[in-house]
Scaffold this motif. Structure first.
Motif, PDB file in Angstrom:
ATOM      1  N   SER A   1     -69.667  26.473 -52.133  1.00  0.00           N
ATOM      2  CA  SER A   1     -69.469  26.982 -53.498  1.00  0.00           C
ATOM      3  C   SER A   1     -68.001  27.176 -53.851  1.00  0.00           C
ATOM      4  N   GLY A   2     -67.084  26.707 -52.992  1.00  0.00           N
ATOM      5  CA  GLY A   2     -65.674  26.958 -53.202  1.00  0.00           C
ATOM      6  C   GLY A   2     -64.988  25.982 -54.138  1.00  0.00           C
ATOM      7  N   SER A   3     -63.760  26.334 -54.512  1.00  0.00           N
ATOM      8  CA  SER A   3     -62.885  25.480 -55.316  1.00  0.00           C
ATOM      9  C   SER A   3     -61.454  25.671 -54.835  1.00  0.00           C
ATOM     10  N   TYR A   4     -60.616  24.664 -55.092  1.00  0.00           N
ATOM     11  CA  TYR A   4     -59.198  24.714 -54.737  1.00  0.00           C
ATOM     12  C   TYR A   4     -58.409  25.182 -55.946  1.00  0.00           C
ATOM     13  N   GLY A   5     -57.796  26.361 -55.843  1.00  0.00           N
ATOM     14  CA  GLY A   5     -57.174  26.994 -56.988  1.00  0.00           C
ATOM     15  C   GLY A   5     -56.141  26.155 -57.704  1.00  0.00           C
ATOM     16  N   ASN A   6     -55.362  25.363 -56.987  1.00  0.00           N
ATOM     17  CA  ASN A   6     -54.317  24.568 -57.635  1.00  0.00           C
ATOM     18  C   ASN A   6     -54.885  23.531 -58.586  1.00  0.00           C
ATOM     19  N   PHE A   7     -56.147  23.155 -58.418  1.00  0.00           N
ATOM     20  CA  PHE A   7     -56.752  22.135 -59.275  1.00  0.00           C
ATOM     21  C   PHE A   7     -57.747  22.721 -60.271  1.00  0.00           C
ATOM     22  N   VAL A   8     -57.954  24.030 -60.240  1.00  0.00           N
ATOM     23  CA  VAL A   8     -58.884  24.651 -61.181  1.00  0.00           C
ATOM     24  C   VAL A   8     -58.167  24.878 -62.511  1.00  0.00           C
ATOM     25  N   VAL A   9     -58.819  24.496 -63.601  1.00  0.00           N
ATOM     26  CA  VAL A   9     -58.187  24.615 -64.916  1.00  0.00           C
ATOM     27  C   VAL A   9     -58.402  26.021 -65.475  1.00  0.00           C
ATOM     28  N   ASN A  10     -59.618  26.359 -65.795  1.00  0.00           N
ATOM     29  CA  ASN A  10     -59.899  27.692 -66.335  1.00  0.00           C
ATOM     30  C   ASN A  10     -60.936  28.378 -65.466  1.00  0.00           C
ATOM     31  N   ALA A  11     -60.630  29.588 -65.029  1.00  0.00           N
ATOM     32  CA  ALA A  11     -61.545  30.308 -64.156  1.00  0.00           C
ATOM     33  C   ALA A  11     -61.753  31.726 -64.670  1.00  0.00           C
ATOM     34  N   GLU A  12     -62.992  32.091 -64.880  1.00  0.00           N
ATOM     35  CA  GLU A  12     -63.323  33.469 -65.217  1.00  0.00           C
ATOM     36  C   GLU A  12     -63.290  34.307 -63.934  1.00  0.00           C
ATOM     37  N   GLN A  13     -63.334  35.628 -64.100  1.00  0.00           N
ATOM     38  CA  GLN A  13     -63.259  36.504 -62.937  1.00  0.00           C
ATOM     39  C   GLN A  13     -64.349  36.210 -61.914  1.00  0.00           C
ATOM     40  N   GLU A  14     -65.533  35.865 -62.371  1.00  0.00           N
ATOM     41  CA  GLU A  14     -66.625  35.577 -61.441  1.00  0.00           C
ATOM     42  C   GLU A  14     -66.277  34.391 -60.538  1.00  0.00           C
ATOM     43  N   GLN A  15     -65.718  33.313 -61.131  1.00  0.00           N
ATOM     44  CA  GLN A  15     -65.354  32.158 -60.320  1.00  0.00           C
ATOM     45  C   GLN A  15     -64.179  32.475 -59.409  1.00  0.00           C
ATOM     46  N   ILE A  16     -63.215  33.263 -59.902  1.00  0.00           N
ATOM     47  CA  ILE A  16     -62.061  33.614 -59.072  1.00  0.00           C
ATOM     48  C   ILE A  16     -62.521  34.350 -57.815  1.00  0.00           C
ATOM     49  N   ARG A  17     -63.434  35.299 -57.975  1.00  0.00           N
ATOM     50  CA  ARG A  17     -63.871  36.099 -56.842  1.00  0.00           C
ATOM     51  C   ARG A  17     -64.899  35.374 -55.967  1.00  0.00           C
TER      52      ARG A  17
END
Length: 462
Positions: free
Chosen positions: A410-426
Motif C-alpha cells: 500500500s506504499g508510495s514513494y514521496g518524491n513522485f507523489v503529486v497530491n497527498a491528503e493526510q490519510e495517504q501521508i500517514r
C-alpha cells in the motif's frame, strides 16, 4: 502586505540583499521566471522570492516567515510534482544561489550546497571517476531528491541517495543552524533521510562517493506485448544488482529513433544502467535483447553522465499521476498495463516500472524515514496532456489504473507523489511507527508547522 493578527507586516522594500540575498518581488523583471516550477499546472504568485547566498541568510528568511506568519515554501530545483517549491501569497526561499561543491577525492566525500542540480554534481564527480547516485534527471535539485529518498540508476548497486548521506547542515524553524549526523541530533538525521522538507531548510549535505569509471547503459526500445513485458521485468528482477532498470510502457511519441509505424502505439522504452565492467554488462543486457528484436538499441559503454539525456529547461508538462509499489508483474498484471496504456487519450500515457531490491533493500526499514525498503517494484502511472479542461478525464484514468494494479503493498514513494491528503501521508508514505516517530520529531524541531509546503507531517500533540 497586511500581516496576520499579531504578526509583523511584510514590506518588500525593506528587505535587503545583505540580510536575505537576492530579493525578487512581483514588480521585478525576473519574477515570472523565478516563480515558475516544473509542474505545468502550478501557477502560484508568492509575495516575494528570496535567494539567499549562505546559511546565515537562509536563517534570516526563516525568521522572516515566522515574524510575518506568511506561508514559507522552500525550493531547491523546483521539480516537485505538487509544486511544493512555490506558494500563493507567501515567501519562497529559493536555494538557486547556493550551489557550491567541495569534493575530497582522497576521502571520497563531497559537501554540496543544496541548490546545486543533480546534473552539476554528477558531472563534477565524474571528472574524478566518482559518483553519488541521485535520480534519472539532471535538472532536479540535490536538496529535494535527497530529502525524499533518491531512487535512481544506482539504487540497486549503492542504495538510495540517503544511504550515501553522511551529514547535513539544517536551519530549523527557530532560525538555528544545526550540524546533523549519526552523533549530532541523530533523531533529526534519521528524519531528513526520507521525511522530506518537514524539519527545516537543508543548506549543505555531506555525501559518500563511490568509484565508477563508466557504465554499460543507455536506452533500449522494444515492441510491447504482455508476454514481452512480463519477460522483461523477470529479467530485471533476476539480474545482478549492478543493473538498475527504468522500464517505461508508453504510447510512443514521434521520436526519430522509433519507426513511424510504432508512433502512437505501446512500446517499452527502457533505461538500462549496468554499474560494472562493460563485458559483464553486455552479457547481462544480452538477455534483454533476446526477449524481442529491439526497435532501437543505444545501450553501450559510456561515462556515467551519459545516462542522462539532455533536459529541456522550458519543459513544463501537465500531467495526472499516481505512484504505487507492486509485488510482481505477472501475465495478468502485464495485460492490465498494456490495456490501460492503450486506452488513454493523453498525449503520452504510460506506466514506469522500477525493479528495486539490491542495496536499497539491505538497509533496515527503520534505519531511515524511508519505510519501503522491502517493496519490490515501483510503478509510476502518468498521463501527459495539453488541455487543463480535460483534467477530470485523465485523473479518472490514472486513478482507475492504480486501483487495477494495486496488490498487497500500500506504499508510495514521496518524491513522485503529486497530491497527498493526510490519510495517504500517514498510510502510504510514512506508515505505522515511521509516521509516529516523524510526528514526534516534527513537534520537537517545528512545533508550529512552519515547514508545511511539502507532504506535510503534522507535529505530534501531547
Amino acid at each position: 502586505m497586511t500581516a496576520p493578527h499579531g504578526r509583523a507586516a511584510l514590506s518588500i522594500g525593506e528587505l535587503t540583499d545583505e540580510q536575505y540575498g537576492q530579493v525578487i518581488g512581483p514588480g521585478d523583471a525576473d519574477y515570472e521566471t523565478a516563480r515558475t516550477v516544473y509542474a505545468g499546472d502550478v501557477d502560484r504568485r508568492p509575495a516575494v522570492i528570496l535567494r539567499p547566498r549562505n546559511a546565515a541568510q537562509v536563517a534570516s528568511v526563516v525568521r522572516l516567515a515566522q515574524e510575518t506568519g506568511l506561508q514559507l515554501a522552500v525550493r531547491s530545483g523546483g521539480h516537485s510534482g505538487a509544486g511544493h517549491g512555490v506558494c500563493e501569497g507567501g515567501i519562497v526561499l529559493d536555494l538557486t544561489n547556493m550551489r557550491a561543491l567541495e569534493i575530497d577525492v582522497e576521502a571520497r566525500t563531497a559537501w554540496a550546497e543544496t541548490g546545486i542540480s543533480a546534473g552539476e554534481y554528477t558531472e563534477a564527480a565524474a571528472e574524478h571517476g566518482l559518483v553519488t547516485g541521485f535520480g534519472d534527471s539532471t535538472m532536479v535539485g540535490v536538496g529535494g531528491i535527497t530529502l525524499g529518498g533518491g531512487i535512481g540508476f544506482l539504487a540497486r548497486k549503492h542504495g538510495m541517495t540517503i544511504d550515501d548521506l553522511l551529514a547535513a547542515e539544517i536551519v530549523t524553524a527557530d532560525g538555528e543552524l544545526l550540524l546533523v549526523d549519526e552523533h549530532n541530533h541523530p533523531d533529526l538525521f534519521w528524519a531528513i533521510r526520507g521525511g522530506g522538507g518537514n524539519f527545516g531548510v537543508a543548506t549543505r549535505f555531506k555525501f559518500r562517493l563511490h568509484e565508477l569509471n563508466g557504465v554499460y547503459g543507455g536506452m533500449m526500445v522494444l515492441p510491447v506485448t504482455p508476454e514481452v513485458l512480463e519477460a522483461f521485468i523477470a529479467e530485471a528482477e533476476a539480474a545482478p544488482e549492478e543493473l538498475s532498470t527504468i522500464v517505461n510502457v508508453w504510447t510512443a511519441p514521434p521520436f526519430p529513433f522509433v519507426p513511424k509505424e510504432y508512433h502512437g502505439k505501446p512500446i517499452i522504452l527502457a533505461m538500462m544502467c549496468y554499474a560494472g565492467p562493460s563485458e559483464a554488462g553486455e552479457e547481462v543486457i544480452g538477455r534483454f535483447r533476446a526477449i524481442a528484436p529491439p526497435l532501437a538499441d543505444m545501450v553501450q559503454a559510456m561515462p556515467y553522465p551519459g545516462m542522462f539525456p539532455p533536459a529541456d529547461p522550458l519543459l513544463r508538462p501537465i500531467s495526472a499521476a499516481r505512484n504505487i509499489f507492486i509485488d510482481r508483474v505477472d501475465r495478468a498484471t502485464a495485460e492490465t498495463i498494456v490495456e490501460r496504456v492503450v486506452a488513454s487519450s493523453a498525449i503520452v500515457a504510460g506506466a514506469q516500472l522500477r525493479v528495486l531490491g539490491g542495496a536499497l533493500a539491505r538497509v533496515p526499514s527503520d534505519a531511515t524515514a524511508f519505510a519501503h525498503r522491502q517493496s519490490k517494484i515501483m510503478a509510476h502511472l502518468s498521463a501527459i496532456y495539453a488541455n487543463q479542461a480535460d483534467v477530470d478525464l485523465h485523473e479518472t484514468w490514472v486513478e482507475e489504473f492504480a486501483a487495477a494494479l494495486r496488490q498487497s503493498d500500500s506504499g508510495s514513494y514521496g518524491n513522485f507523489v503529486v497530491n497527498a491528503e493526510q490519510e495517504q501521508i500517514r498510510e502510504a508514505l510514512y506508515p505505522g511507527a515511521t509516521g509516529e516517530r516523524l510526528a514526534q520529531i516534527k513537534a520537537k524541531y517545528d512545533p508550529t508547522n512552519l515547514f508545511c509546503s511539502n507532504h506535510n507531517i503534522l507535529p505530534a500533540t501531547s
